[in-house]
Design a protein around this motif. Structure first.
Motif, PDB file in Angstrom:
ATOM      1  N   UNK A 169      10.099  -2.410  -3.934  1.00  0.00           N
ATOM      2  CA  UNK A 169      10.204  -1.021  -3.494  1.00  0.00           C
ATOM      3  C   UNK A 169       8.941  -0.624  -2.738  1.00  0.00           C
ATOM      4  N   UNK A 170       7.783  -0.964  -3.270  1.00  0.00           N
ATOM      5  CA  UNK A 170       6.508  -0.627  -2.621  1.00  0.00           C
ATOM      6  C   UNK A 170       6.422  -1.254  -1.238  1.00  0.00           C
ATOM      7  N   UNK A 171       6.822  -2.502  -1.117  1.00  0.00           N
ATOM      8  CA  UNK A 171       6.788  -3.182   0.190  1.00  0.00           C
ATOM      9  C   UNK A 171       7.738  -2.513   1.169  1.00  0.00           C
ATOM     10  N   UNK A 172       8.912  -2.153   0.690  1.00  0.00           N
ATOM     11  CA  UNK A 172       9.905  -1.539   1.574  1.00  0.00           C
ATOM     12  C   UNK A 172       9.449  -0.166   2.058  1.00  0.00           C
ATOM     13  N   UNK A 173       8.938   0.672   1.157  1.00  0.00           N
ATOM     14  CA  UNK A 173       8.537   2.016   1.576  1.00  0.00           C
ATOM     15  C   UNK A 173       7.300   1.984   2.462  1.00  0.00           C
ATOM     16  N   UNK A 174       6.499   0.930   2.360  1.00  0.00           N
ATOM     17  CA  UNK A 174       5.296   0.823   3.193  1.00  0.00           C
ATOM     18  C   UNK A 174       5.632   0.547   4.658  1.00  0.00           C
ATOM     19  N   UNK A 175       6.875   0.140   4.944  1.00  0.00           N
ATOM     20  CA  UNK A 175       7.239  -0.241   6.314  1.00  0.00           C
ATOM     21  C   UNK A 175       7.828   0.898   7.136  1.00  0.00           C
ATOM     22  N   UNK A 176       7.972   2.078   6.549  1.00  0.00           N
ATOM     23  CA  UNK A 176       8.607   3.146   7.310  1.00  0.00           C
ATOM     24  C   UNK A 176       8.399   4.506   6.681  1.00  0.00           C
TER      25      UNK A 176
END
Length: 178
Positions: A48-55
Motif C-alpha cells: 500500500x505504501x509503495x502504491x500510494x507513493x507513486x501518485x
C-alpha cells in the motif's frame, strides 16, 4: 448515511496506511472470493505504501473512518515503476491512470464510488491529462458495466503477471477534442 456526511480529500501523511490497507481488503473481499486475485485482496501495508507513493491517493472519510479510496497518477515509467506493463495507454503522457479503487461494502450503492471517480478525473484534468485509463478483471462484468456507464470504453485486454484473470483496459476522454 447521507452523502453530506462523507468527505473526500487527499491522503495525508498522518493517515494510517494500515487502515487504508484494511479498507482495501474489505472492499476487495468479494472479488477475491470469486477467485480473482486483485492486488487489493491481500496486499501488505508495505505494498500500500509503495502504491500510494507513486501518485495522488484520495480517501473518503465518514466520522473519521476511511470508507473509500482511489489512486490516480500520471503514466507509468518503463524501468522505474514496479507495476509497469507495456500497455500503450498506460505510458502516454496525456493519460492519467486510476487504480486501487475501493468503497467499503457498507457504503456501496450510495454514489460514493462515482464521487471518488469524479474527484480522480478532476485531478487528471488539473494535471492537463486528456484521458484517464483503468483496468479491471475480464470476468468482472459488473465492474465493466459500471465503468462504461461513467463513460469508459474498453480498448484492449492485458495480462498482468501473476493474475488469475485477463484484464480489460478501459479509457475515458477528459478533454474536449481529444
Amino acid at each position: 448515511m447521507t452523502e453530506q456526511t462523507i468527505s473526500i480529500r487527499a491522503l495525508a501523511p498522518s493517515d494510517c496506511l494500515g487502515e487504508l490497507t484494511a479498507l482495501l481488503h474489505k472492499a476487495y473481499a468479494s472479488l477475491g472470493a470469486q477467485g480473482w486475485n486483485f492486488t487489493g485482496v491481500d496486499q501488505s501495508v508495505e505494498v500500500t505504501a509503495k502504491r500510494v507513493a507513486t501518485g495522488h491517493c484520495l480517501v473518503a472519510l465518514q466520522g473519521g473512518a476511511m470508507v473509500g479510496t482511489v489512486m490516480v497518477r500520471g503514466p507509468y515509467r518503463p524501468g522505474v515503476d514496479a507495476w509497469y506493463l507495456d500497455t500503450p495507454w498506460y505510458t502516454r503522457a496525456d493519460t492519467a491512470i486510476l487504480s486501487q479503487f475501493a468503497v467499503d461494502p457498507q457504503c456501496q450503492g450510495q454514489g460514493l464510488g462515482a464521487r471518488l471517480m469524479q474527484a480522480a478525473e478532476a485531478w487528471g484534468r488539473a494535471q492537463g491529462m486528456a484521458y484517464v485509463a483503468l483496468d479491471t478483471a475480464r470476468p468482472a462484468e459488473h465492474l465493466q458495466r459500471r465503468y462504461a456507464a461513467s463513460g469508459y470504453r474498453a480498448m484492449c485486454e492485458i495480462q498482468w503477471e501473476g493474475k488469475t484473470y485477463a484484464s480489460v483496459l478501459m479509457v475515458k476522454t477528459l478533454a474536449e477534442g481529444s
